[in-house]
Scaffold this motif. Structure first.
Motif, PDB file in Angstrom:
ATOM      1  N   VAL A 203       0.733  -1.175   0.007  1.00 48.90           N
ATOM      2  CA  VAL A 203      -0.113   0.066  -0.017  1.00 48.90           C
ATOM      3  C   VAL A 203       1.005   1.156   0.151  1.00 48.90           C
ATOM      4  N   ALA A 204       1.973   1.173   0.716  1.00 49.77           N
ATOM      5  CA  ALA A 204       2.888   2.347   0.715  1.00 49.77           C
ATOM      6  C   ALA A 204       3.366   2.448  -0.412  1.00 49.77           C
ATOM      7  N   ALA A 205       3.715   1.685  -1.366  1.00 53.19           N
ATOM      8  CA  ALA A 205       4.320   1.620  -2.656  1.00 53.19           C
ATOM      9  C   ALA A 205       3.380   2.446  -3.640  1.00 53.19           C
ATOM     10  N   MET A 206       1.950   2.014  -3.392  1.00 55.61           N
ATOM     11  CA  MET A 206       1.016   2.467  -4.220  1.00 55.61           C
ATOM     12  C   MET A 206       0.743   4.188  -3.879  1.00 55.61           C
ATOM     13  N   ILE A 207       0.757   4.215  -2.737  1.00 59.31           N
ATOM     14  CA  ILE A 207       0.591   5.675  -2.447  1.00 59.31           C
ATOM     15  C   ILE A 207       1.660   6.684  -2.978  1.00 59.31           C
ATOM     16  N   GLU A 208       2.873   6.019  -2.569  1.00 58.96           N
ATOM     17  CA  GLU A 208       3.943   6.738  -3.401  1.00 58.96           C
ATOM     18  C   GLU A 208       3.964   7.009  -4.670  1.00 58.96           C
ATOM     19  N   ALA A 209       3.633   5.999  -5.425  1.00 57.05           N
ATOM     20  CA  ALA A 209       3.360   6.097  -6.979  1.00 57.05           C
ATOM     21  C   ALA A 209       2.487   7.064  -7.262  1.00 57.05           C
ATOM     22  N   ALA A 210       1.379   7.180  -6.324  1.00 61.75           N
ATOM     23  CA  ALA A 210       0.509   8.261  -6.734  1.00 61.75           C
ATOM     24  C   ALA A 210       0.494   9.701  -6.491  1.00 61.75           C
ATOM     25  N   GLY A 211       1.741   9.710  -5.949  1.00 64.13           N
ATOM     26  CA  GLY A 211       2.296  11.065  -5.387  1.00 64.13           C
ATOM     27  C   GLY A 211       1.811  11.404  -4.236  1.00 64.13           C
ATOM     28  N   GLY A 212       1.491  10.517  -3.342  1.00 60.48           N
ATOM     29  CA  GLY A 212       1.394  10.675  -1.904  1.00 60.48           C
ATOM     30  C   GLY A 212       2.603  10.410  -0.990  1.00 60.48           C
ATOM     31  N   GLU A 213       2.570  10.556   0.356  1.00 63.66           N
ATOM     32  CA  GLU A 213       3.613  10.246   1.184  1.00 63.66           C
ATOM     33  C   GLU A 213       3.136   9.284   2.321  1.00 63.66           C
ATOM     34  N   ALA A 214       3.477   8.035   2.154  1.00 62.03           N
ATOM     35  CA  ALA A 214       3.280   6.971   3.047  1.00 62.03           C
ATOM     36  C   ALA A 214       4.087   7.173   4.311  1.00 62.03           C
ATOM     37  N   PRO A 308      -8.759   6.706  -5.117  1.00 57.52           N
ATOM     38  CA  PRO A 308      -9.518   7.773  -5.684  1.00 57.52           C
ATOM     39  C   PRO A 308      -9.704   8.697  -4.387  1.00 57.52           C
ATOM     40  N   ALA A 309      -9.411   8.279  -2.930  1.00 56.19           N
ATOM     41  CA  ALA A 309      -9.680   9.112  -1.871  1.00 56.19           C
ATOM     42  C   ALA A 309      -8.200   9.843  -1.771  1.00 56.19           C
ATOM     43  N   LEU A 310      -7.202   9.266  -2.273  1.00 52.24           N
ATOM     44  CA  LEU A 310      -5.957  10.004  -2.566  1.00 52.24           C
ATOM     45  C   LEU A 310      -6.048  11.148  -3.533  1.00 52.24           C
ATOM     46  N   ASP A 311      -6.645  10.910  -4.664  1.00 51.42           N
ATOM     47  CA  ASP A 311      -6.972  11.860  -5.750  1.00 51.42           C
ATOM     48  C   ASP A 311      -7.581  13.106  -4.980  1.00 51.42           C
ATOM     49  N   ILE A 312      -8.538  12.892  -4.105  1.00 52.02           N
ATOM     50  CA  ILE A 312      -9.354  13.985  -3.414  1.00 52.02           C
ATOM     51  C   ILE A 312      -8.287  14.600  -2.683  1.00 52.02           C
ATOM     52  N   LEU A 313      -7.922  13.941  -1.718  1.00 54.82           N
ATOM     53  CA  LEU A 313      -7.083  14.747  -0.959  1.00 54.82           C
ATOM     54  C   LEU A 313      -5.982  15.676  -1.615  1.00 54.82           C
ATOM     55  N   MET A 314      -5.641  15.242  -2.678  1.00 54.94           N
ATOM     56  CA  MET A 314      -4.423  16.106  -3.380  1.00 54.94           C
ATOM     57  C   MET A 314      -4.995  17.064  -4.623  1.00 54.94           C
ATOM     58  N   GLY A 315      -6.349  17.110  -4.569  1.00 53.37           N
ATOM     59  CA  GLY A 315      -6.829  18.230  -5.309  1.00 53.37           C
ATOM     60  C   GLY A 315      -7.123  18.015  -6.700  1.00 53.37           C
ATOM     61  N   ARG A 316      -7.220  16.548  -7.021  1.00 46.75           N
ATOM     62  CA  ARG A 316      -7.642  16.208  -8.202  1.00 46.75           C
ATOM     63  C   ARG A 316      -8.791  15.523  -8.401  1.00 46.75           C
ATOM     64  N   PRO A 317      -9.620  15.185  -9.681  1.00 49.67           N
ATOM     65  CA  PRO A 317     -10.662  14.401  -9.592  1.00 49.67           C
ATOM     66  C   PRO A 317     -10.400  13.065  -9.444  1.00 49.67           C
ATOM     67  N   PRO A 318     -11.114  12.172  -8.652  1.00 49.33           N
ATOM     68  CA  PRO A 318     -11.044  10.766  -8.142  1.00 49.33           C
ATOM     69  C   PRO A 318     -10.740  10.156  -9.482  1.00 49.33           C
TER      70      PRO A 318
END
Length: 404
Positions: A203-214, A308-318
């Protein structure tokens, strides 16, 4: 149990984008714009030559061959300062500005050159090989809109618009908390009744690849004090994701322990396979998703809900991965009341569609089949049995999810 769509709707509707920060464009790739970007210059700023050749007046080359006097030169980074009159031409190179009075480029292959004159052997229409001023964009024009996830191509566009800094949503911080006495990290001493903890890494790898910080909080033991202490590490995060402990067993403590500390549950079971014991709630203002403990369940639930939740948090469409048609390579039995996401691999092609083969075992503990899968076959609740050659809907893993 609630449906997958209702669960997804409940999660996404409760979230809002994180705060913003200003970063140099060298650090902007993968970030989401928090404001529209307008060009600070016109590109190109003047009419430029697209080829090496001669800048001429189209009216002078309507009939060929014709000899023109060469009165100067224009190269990229410099210019010819005079004006071209009737019967004259200027030697020009790619990227150089057109001299005043000219409107057309004749490529050098269509000329015969001498020291102070050039013979034009082929005519050209007005504007041939000319890149007009502003053909790319004009000063003040909106180039990129708020909510755009910036790609490497966009970074180049920003630079061309003379934008050195951009305001973006900061990287959303997602705290990951694994639970269970049976878990140890890879490489650590492992007891007879223990297994390797994989969910947080995936899950951390997915978060980081999507631009989030795990933020990996570690592994909480199956007792109240350990879970409470380690969950407190999520206070500075934008979301808490627990991995395991969301079911109904005596050792699944997330709901009962964190409930004493302010966790308010929205839902905790969904009509989905794998992933039935998914939990969602709010822990003192921090959104919380409780993932199932089985590794396949946690990863597929991360596909469907966390991304999609990470998308919302980072200001983009889910994000919503496309479901595309594919052909079954074998029969498939009917489905029950749960929406099913079945691991499969593409084994060929027929009539322009991929042919898919489902893995014989869909057990949610099997990481080997998850690693080998190239797609998920999505089946609606109560879907009827299908014969070999039937069309099903699939989600391509590599094309639909970051880092997968």
């Amino acid at each position: 149990m609630i449906s997958v769509e209702e669960a997804k709707r409940n999660i996404l509707s409760s979230l809002k984008p994180v705060s913003t920060e200003t970063v140099p464009i060298t650090q902007a790739c993968g970030r989401t714009l928090a404001e529209d970007i307008s060009a600070r210059r016109t590109q190109p700023p003047a009419d430029l030559s697209a080829m090496d050749g001669y800048a001429v007046r189209a009216a002078d080359i309507s009939a060929v061959p014709v000899t023109l006097e060469v009165i100067g030169e224009s190269a990229a980074g410099s210019s010819f300062e005079g004006r071209v009159e009737k019967g004259q031409a200027v030697r020009i190179f790619t990227g150089a500005p057109l001299p005043a009075g000219t409107d057309t480029i004749v490529i050098q292959e269509n000329t015969e050159q001498s020291k102070s004159a050039v013979i034009i052997k082929q005519t050209a229409h007005k504007g041939t090989y000319v890149r007009g001023a502003g053909i790319d964009f004009n000063e003040g024009q909106t180039g990129l809109e708020r909510g755009k996830k910036l790609t490497p191509r966009d970074v180049g566009f920003l630079a061309a618009m003379n934008i050195p800094w951009v305001t973006v949503h900061r990287r959303a911080k997602i705290a990951l908390l694994s639970t269970g006495d049976e878990l140890v990290r890879p490489g650590e001493p492992i007891g007879a009744n223990q297994i390797i903890s994989t969910n947080s890494l995936v899950v951390a790898a997915m978060i980081e690849a999507a631009g989030g910080e795990a933020i990996d909080l570690g592994i909480a033991k199956d007792n109240e004090s350990s879970l409470r202490q380690m969950a407190s590490g999520a206070l500075s995060a934008d979301m808490l994701v627990t991995l395991g402990g969301a079911s109904v067993g005596d050792h699944d403590l997330v709901q009962s322990v964190l409930g004493k500390d302010g966790l308010e549950i929205d839902f905790w079971r969904i009509a989905m396979r794998p992933g039935k014991p998914l939990m969602f709630g709010d822990l003192n203002g921090t959104p919380m998703i409780g993932m199932p403990g089985n590794p396949v369940s946690s990863m597929i639930c991360s596909f469907i809900f966390l991304m999609p939740a990470l998308d919302i948090l980072m200001g983009r469409p889910p994000s919503s991965p496309p479901i595309v048609p594919a052909i079954l390579s074998h029969d498939l039995s009917e489905n029950d009341r749960r929406e099913d996401y079945m691991r499969a691999k593409i084994v060929g092609e027929k009539d322009g569609l991929p042919v898919v083969e489902l893995f014989s075992s869909q057990d949610s503990s099997l990481l080997s089949t998850l690693s080998a899968a190239t797609c998920l076959v999505k089946r609606e609740p109560f879907a009827k049995a299908l014969k070999k050659g039937s069309v099903v809907g699939i989600i391509h893993l590599q094309n639909s999810y970051p880092g997968c």
